[in-house]
Design an enzyme around this catalytic site. Sequence first.
Site, PDB file in Angstrom:
ATOM      1  N   GLU A 169       0.802  -1.243   0.000  1.00  0.00           N
ATOM      2  CA  GLU A 169       0.000   0.000   0.000  1.00  0.00           C
ATOM      3  C   GLU A 169       0.829   1.284   0.000  1.00  0.00           C
ATOM      4  O   GLU A 169       0.547   2.210   0.765  1.00  0.00           O
ATOM      5  CB  GLU A 169      -0.947   0.013   1.223  1.00  0.00           C
ATOM      6  CG  GLU A 169      -1.884  -1.172   1.290  1.00  0.00           C
ATOM      7  CD  GLU A 169      -2.697  -1.219   2.590  1.00  0.00           C
ATOM      8  OE1 GLU A 169      -2.705  -0.232   3.333  1.00  0.00           O
ATOM      9  OE2 GLU A 169      -3.318  -2.267   2.846  1.00  0.00           O
ATOM     10  N   GLU A 284      -6.646 -10.400  -0.720  1.00  0.00           N
ATOM     11  CA  GLU A 284      -7.411 -10.149   0.519  1.00  0.00           C
ATOM     12  C   GLU A 284      -8.905  -9.972   0.239  1.00  0.00           C
ATOM     13  O   GLU A 284      -9.571  -9.117   0.837  1.00  0.00           O
ATOM     14  CB  GLU A 284      -6.872  -8.895   1.223  1.00  0.00           C
ATOM     15  CG  GLU A 284      -5.375  -8.922   1.484  1.00  0.00           C
ATOM     16  CD  GLU A 284      -4.840  -7.748   2.289  1.00  0.00           C
ATOM     17  OE1 GLU A 284      -5.643  -6.996   2.867  1.00  0.00           O
ATOM     18  OE2 GLU A 284      -3.605  -7.583   2.335  1.00  0.00           O
TER      19      GLU A 284
HETATM   20  O1  G3I Z   1      -4.454  -8.480  19.407  1.00  0.00           O
HETATM   21  C1  G3I Z   1      -4.880  -7.220  19.950  1.00  0.00           C
HETATM   22  C2  G3I Z   1      -5.444  -7.452  21.299  1.00  0.00           C
HETATM   23  O2  G3I Z   1      -4.420  -7.908  22.146  1.00  0.00           O
HETATM   24  C3  G3I Z   1      -6.044  -6.158  21.792  1.00  0.00           C
HETATM   25  O3  G3I Z   1      -6.683  -6.371  23.012  1.00  0.00           O
HETATM   26  C4  G3I Z   1      -7.067  -5.627  20.793  1.00  0.00           C
HETATM   27  C5  G3I Z   1      -7.653  -4.292  21.211  1.00  0.00           C
HETATM   28  O4  G3I Z   1      -8.354  -3.709  20.131  1.00  0.00           O
HETATM   29  O5  G3I Z   1      -6.428  -5.437  19.581  1.00  0.00           O
HETATM   30  C6  G3I Z   1      -5.909  -6.627  19.037  1.00  0.00           C
HETATM   31  O6  G3I Z   1      -5.255  -6.374  17.841  1.00  0.00           O
HETATM   32  C7  G3I Z   1      -6.055  -6.019  16.740  1.00  0.00           C
HETATM   33  C8  G3I Z   1      -5.763  -6.984  15.602  1.00  0.00           C
HETATM   34  O7  G3I Z   1      -6.398  -6.583  14.435  1.00  0.00           O
HETATM   35  C9  G3I Z   1      -6.206  -8.404  15.919  1.00  0.00           C
HETATM   36  O8  G3I Z   1      -7.578  -8.470  15.971  1.00  0.00           O
HETATM   37  C10 G3I Z   1      -5.674  -4.651  16.319  1.00  0.00           C
HETATM   38  O9  G3I Z   1      -6.114  -3.732  17.305  1.00  0.00           O
HETATM   39  C11 G3I Z   1      -6.320  -4.314  15.016  1.00  0.00           C
HETATM   40  O10 G3I Z   1      -5.836  -3.055  14.580  1.00  0.00           O
HETATM   41  C12 G3I Z   1      -5.959  -5.361  14.002  1.00  0.00           C
HETATM   42  O11 G3I Z   1      -6.612  -5.065  12.792  1.00  0.00           O
HETATM   43  C13 G3I Z   1      -6.047  -5.619  11.619  1.00  0.00           C
HETATM   44  C14 G3I Z   1      -5.895  -4.523  10.598  1.00  0.00           C
HETATM   45  O12 G3I Z   1      -5.337  -5.069   9.411  1.00  0.00           O
HETATM   46  C15 G3I Z   1      -4.986  -3.401  11.089  1.00  0.00           C
HETATM   47  O13 G3I Z   1      -4.831  -2.455  10.098  1.00  0.00           O
HETATM   48  C16 G3I Z   1      -6.974  -6.679  11.060  1.00  0.00           C
HETATM   49  O14 G3I Z   1      -7.055  -7.769  11.976  1.00  0.00           O
HETATM   50  C17 G3I Z   1      -6.457  -7.179   9.709  1.00  0.00           C
HETATM   51  O15 G3I Z   1      -7.421  -7.977   9.114  1.00  0.00           O
HETATM   52  C18 G3I Z   1      -6.196  -5.985   8.802  1.00  0.00           C
HETATM   53  O16 G3I Z   1      -5.622  -6.471   7.620  1.00  0.00           O
HETATM   54  C19 G3I Z   1      -5.249  -5.510   6.630  1.00  0.00           C
HETATM   55  C20 G3I Z   1      -4.072  -6.087   5.869  1.00  0.00           C
HETATM   56  O17 G3I Z   1      -3.042  -6.395   6.764  1.00  0.00           O
HETATM   57  C21 G3I Z   1      -3.586  -5.106   4.785  1.00  0.00           C
HETATM   58  N1  G3I Z   1      -4.662  -4.717   3.907  1.00  0.00           N
HETATM   59  C22 G3I Z   1      -5.850  -4.203   4.569  1.00  0.00           C
HETATM   60  C23 G3I Z   1      -6.361  -5.211   5.604  1.00  0.00           C
HETATM   61  C24 G3I Z   1      -7.641  -4.736   6.239  1.00  0.00           C
HETATM   62  O18 G3I Z   1      -7.410  -3.542   6.940  1.00  0.00           O
END
Ligand code: G3I
Length: 375
Positions: A169, A284
Site C-alpha cells: 500500500e 485479501e
Molecule cells: O491483538 C490485539 C489485542 O491484544 C487487543 O486487546 C485488541 C484491542 O483492540 O487489539 C488486538 O489487535 C487487533 C488486531 O487486528 C487483531 O484483531 C488490532 O487492534 C487491530 O488493529 C488489528 O486489525 C487488523 C488490521 O489489518 C490493522 O490495520 C486486522 O485484523 C487485519 O485484518 C487488517 O488487515 C489488513 C491487511 O493487513 C492489509 N490490507 C488491509 C487489511 C484490512 O485492513
Amino acid sequence: MTTRRQFLQSGQALALAGLPLSSKQFSDFRLSETYSATNQTASLKDQAKQLGKMFGSAADRNILSQDSNYRKLLIEECSMITPENSMKWERIRPDYDRFFFDDADWLVDLAASHQMLVHGHNFVWHKQLPAWFDDKVTTGNMEKILVEHIETVAGRYAGRMHSWDVVNEVIAVEHGRPDGLRLTPWLEHLGPDHIELAFRTAAAADPHARLVYNEIGLEFNDDLSASKRSYVLDLLSGLLAKGTPVQALGIQAHLAADLPLDFKSLDRFLSDVAKLGLDVMITELDVSDQALPKDVGVRDRMVAETYRAFLDVVAAHEHVISITVWGLSDRYSWLTEFAPRDDGTPNRPLLLDGDLNRKLAWHAASEALTSASQQ
Ligand code: G3I
C-alpha cells in the site's frame, strides 16, 4: 482524510459513472438472478486447481487453535494461507531487539502438515508498526533496521514460503506527490528507494519466494481507483526497469457491495500487468455489506453477485495465480470491527456465515471458478 464512501457521496462523485446505489436500486439489484445452493461438493481449492490457481484465506493461530470446526473447513477449502496479523512488525518484533515467532511458526507448521502454501504479509507497511518504532527509528538507522528485519524474518522462513508481500500500500494519490507515493515513515527517512531496497533484501534472504507488491483500492469505478491503477503500473515498470526482483502484483480486493466496480478497466489493468511479465495474486478478497439495507436476503444476494462479477473477471486471466479471501466465515472478519453497520447487525462479507454454513457467496465463487474452467 476523505474516505472512498464520503468521496463517492460528495458532489465530486456526480461526474463519475460509479454513483452509489439508491435504496430503490438496492431492492431491485439483480433479484431476478438466482443463486441457489448448487450441488457442488468439490472444495474451492480443488475448483481453483482446475484453473491452475490456488485458493487461500487469511488465518491466524488465535482463531485456528481455538475453533477446530473452522480450522477443519479452512484446511478443506484452502491450498494457501496468509497470516492475517502474525507476521506484521508489531506482532513479530514486539521489541527492537526481540522477535516473537511462536504464532507465525505455528501457522507455517500447520500449513506444511496440510500441504498448504504460505503467503507472507508483510515487510514494508505504514500500519501495525510496533510501539517502539517511532522512538527508536531515525534517518541514520532506519535502513539498517529494515534490512535486518527482512533478513531475520524472510531468512527464518526461507524455503517454506510460496511468496511474500514485500511492500504494501505505498500508493496514496490523495497525498499529492507527483510519484503518487504515500507519506509514510519509510518514505520520510529513506525516500522512494526503500521500495527497491526491501525487494532486493527479501530476494537475497529467500531466493525461492515470489516477491509481491500488494495494493488496496484498485477495483472501483471512480477516479481514485483509475489513478491508483495508473500509478501502480508506473511504480512496477520503474522497479522492473531497475532490475528489481518483483514477481507479482497483489490486488487486495476489499470490495463493498454498494460500490460499483469497473470491470472493463480491471480487465485491461490485469492485461497490462501481464504485459510487464508479472503474475497477479488476489490477496485479501472480501465484500462489505456495511451500507446495504437490513434485509439479509438482499444483502447476501448483492454480496454474492459482487463475488461472482469480480471473480468472473479475474478467474479468466491465466496469470492470476491465486485467489485469497480475507477470512472464510463471517464469524471472523476484520470488518466486524472496522466496518460496523448502523443497524447493529453484523457485516456479512465472507463466503460462510457465522455458523460456518455456505452462503450464496460461496456458491457464487464456486460458479465463477467452474464457469472459468469451462471457457
Ligand atoms: O491483538 C490485539 C489485542 O491484544 C487487543 O486487546 C485488541 C484491542 O483492540 O487489539 C488486538 O489487535 C487487533 C488486531 O487486528 C487483531 O484483531 C488490532 O487492534 C487491530 O488493529 C488489528 O486489525 C487488523 C488490521 O489489518 C490493522 O490495520 C486486522 O485484523 C487485519 O485484518 C487488517 O488487515 C489488513 C491487511 O493487513 C492489509 N490490507 C488491509 C487489511 C484490512 O485492513
